[in-house]
Design a protein around this motif. Structure first.
Motif, PDB file in Angstrom:
ATOM      1  N   ARG A 133       0.839  -1.201   0.000  1.00  0.00           N
ATOM      2  CA  ARG A 133       0.000   0.000   0.000  1.00  0.00           C
ATOM      3  C   ARG A 133       0.875   1.252   0.000  1.00  0.00           C
ATOM      4  O   ARG A 133       0.655   2.191  -0.748  1.00  0.00           O
ATOM      5  CB  ARG A 133      -0.848   0.059   1.273  1.00  0.00           C
ATOM      6  CG  ARG A 133      -1.861  -1.029   1.439  1.00  0.00           C
ATOM      7  CD  ARG A 133      -2.716  -0.698   2.626  1.00  0.00           C
ATOM      8  NE  ARG A 133      -3.562  -1.786   3.053  1.00  0.00           N
ATOM      9  CZ  ARG A 133      -4.628  -1.624   3.808  1.00  0.00           C
ATOM     10  NH1 ARG A 133      -4.975  -0.426   4.216  1.00  0.00           N
ATOM     11  NH2 ARG A 133      -5.358  -2.643   4.181  1.00  0.00           N
ATOM     12  N   VAL A 134       1.885   1.232   0.881  1.00  0.00           N
ATOM     13  CA  VAL A 134       2.753   2.414   1.024  1.00  0.00           C
ATOM     14  C   VAL A 134       3.550   2.645  -0.257  1.00  0.00           C
ATOM     15  O   VAL A 134       3.598   3.751  -0.799  1.00  0.00           O
ATOM     16  CB  VAL A 134       3.701   2.237   2.245  1.00  0.00           C
ATOM     17  CG1 VAL A 134       4.727   3.368   2.294  1.00  0.00           C
ATOM     18  CG2 VAL A 134       2.892   2.167   3.530  1.00  0.00           C
ATOM     19  N   ARG A 135       4.152   1.547  -0.782  1.00  0.00           N
ATOM     20  CA  ARG A 135       4.978   1.718  -1.991  1.00  0.00           C
ATOM     21  C   ARG A 135       4.136   2.180  -3.178  1.00  0.00           C
ATOM     22  O   ARG A 135       4.534   3.041  -3.957  1.00  0.00           O
ATOM     23  CB  ARG A 135       5.686   0.387  -2.316  1.00  0.00           C
ATOM     24  CG  ARG A 135       6.935   0.175  -1.453  1.00  0.00           C
ATOM     25  CD  ARG A 135       7.675  -1.100  -1.780  1.00  0.00           C
ATOM     26  NE  ARG A 135       6.869  -2.266  -1.364  1.00  0.00           N
ATOM     27  CZ  ARG A 135       6.643  -3.328  -2.121  1.00  0.00           C
ATOM     28  NH1 ARG A 135       7.106  -3.387  -3.353  1.00  0.00           N
ATOM     29  NH2 ARG A 135       5.914  -4.331  -1.684  1.00  0.00           N
ATOM     30  N   GLY A 187       1.380   3.905  -3.048  1.00  0.00           N
ATOM     31  CA  GLY A 187       1.020   5.306  -2.822  1.00  0.00           C
ATOM     32  C   GLY A 187       2.138   6.249  -3.209  1.00  0.00           C
ATOM     33  O   GLY A 187       1.918   7.282  -3.855  1.00  0.00           O
ATOM     34  N   GLY A 197      -1.014   5.577   1.372  1.00  0.00           N
ATOM     35  CA  GLY A 197      -0.892   4.146   1.672  1.00  0.00           C
ATOM     36  C   GLY A 197      -2.009   3.622   2.544  1.00  0.00           C
ATOM     37  O   GLY A 197      -1.868   2.623   3.241  1.00  0.00           O
TER      38      GLY A 197
END
Lengths: 72, 72
Positions: free
Chosen positions: A9-11, A13, A47
């Motif tokens: 999710r973070v990557r 985003g 994310g």
């Protein structure tokens, strides 16, 4: 959440933000091009959304890149 | 559904099947490795699921490939 999933999710985003800013687009611009709501773009970039592959397809089409590019 | 989204389910399903069969795995094998239910694998491979990026991360980890590989 186990390791492989919580990072994606973070990557993703970060990649969406990078692609958007590289084009000089606001979150509103991207939302309009991807047929998404502006708030969604904010959450995705932070994310905070476990988005679907159809949202991936919309974002990729808006950026005019293949869907896999959002995971690089 | 507009064009960019409805193809992605089908293409992704074909890729999952291809990666699974290349490893000689059954749907049960893949489900166990990806911490998913066997039925889900069947639906995914038939292009009938709008799966999330976390499911993408689980499948990629099970296949030991980067998530973007599932979109090639």
């Amino acid at each position: 959440m186990n390791a492989p999933t919580d990072n994606i999710r973070v990557r993703l985003g970060q990649k969406v933000r990078q692609l958007r800013e590289a084009r000089g687009w606001s979150q509103e611009d991207l939302a309009a091009r991807a047929f998404l709501h502006r708030n969604q773009i904010g959450y995705i970039e932070q994310g905070q959304r476990n988005i679907s592959i159809e949202t991936i397809a919309r974002l990729a089409a808006a950026f005019d890149v293949p869907p896999g590019e959002l995971f690089r």
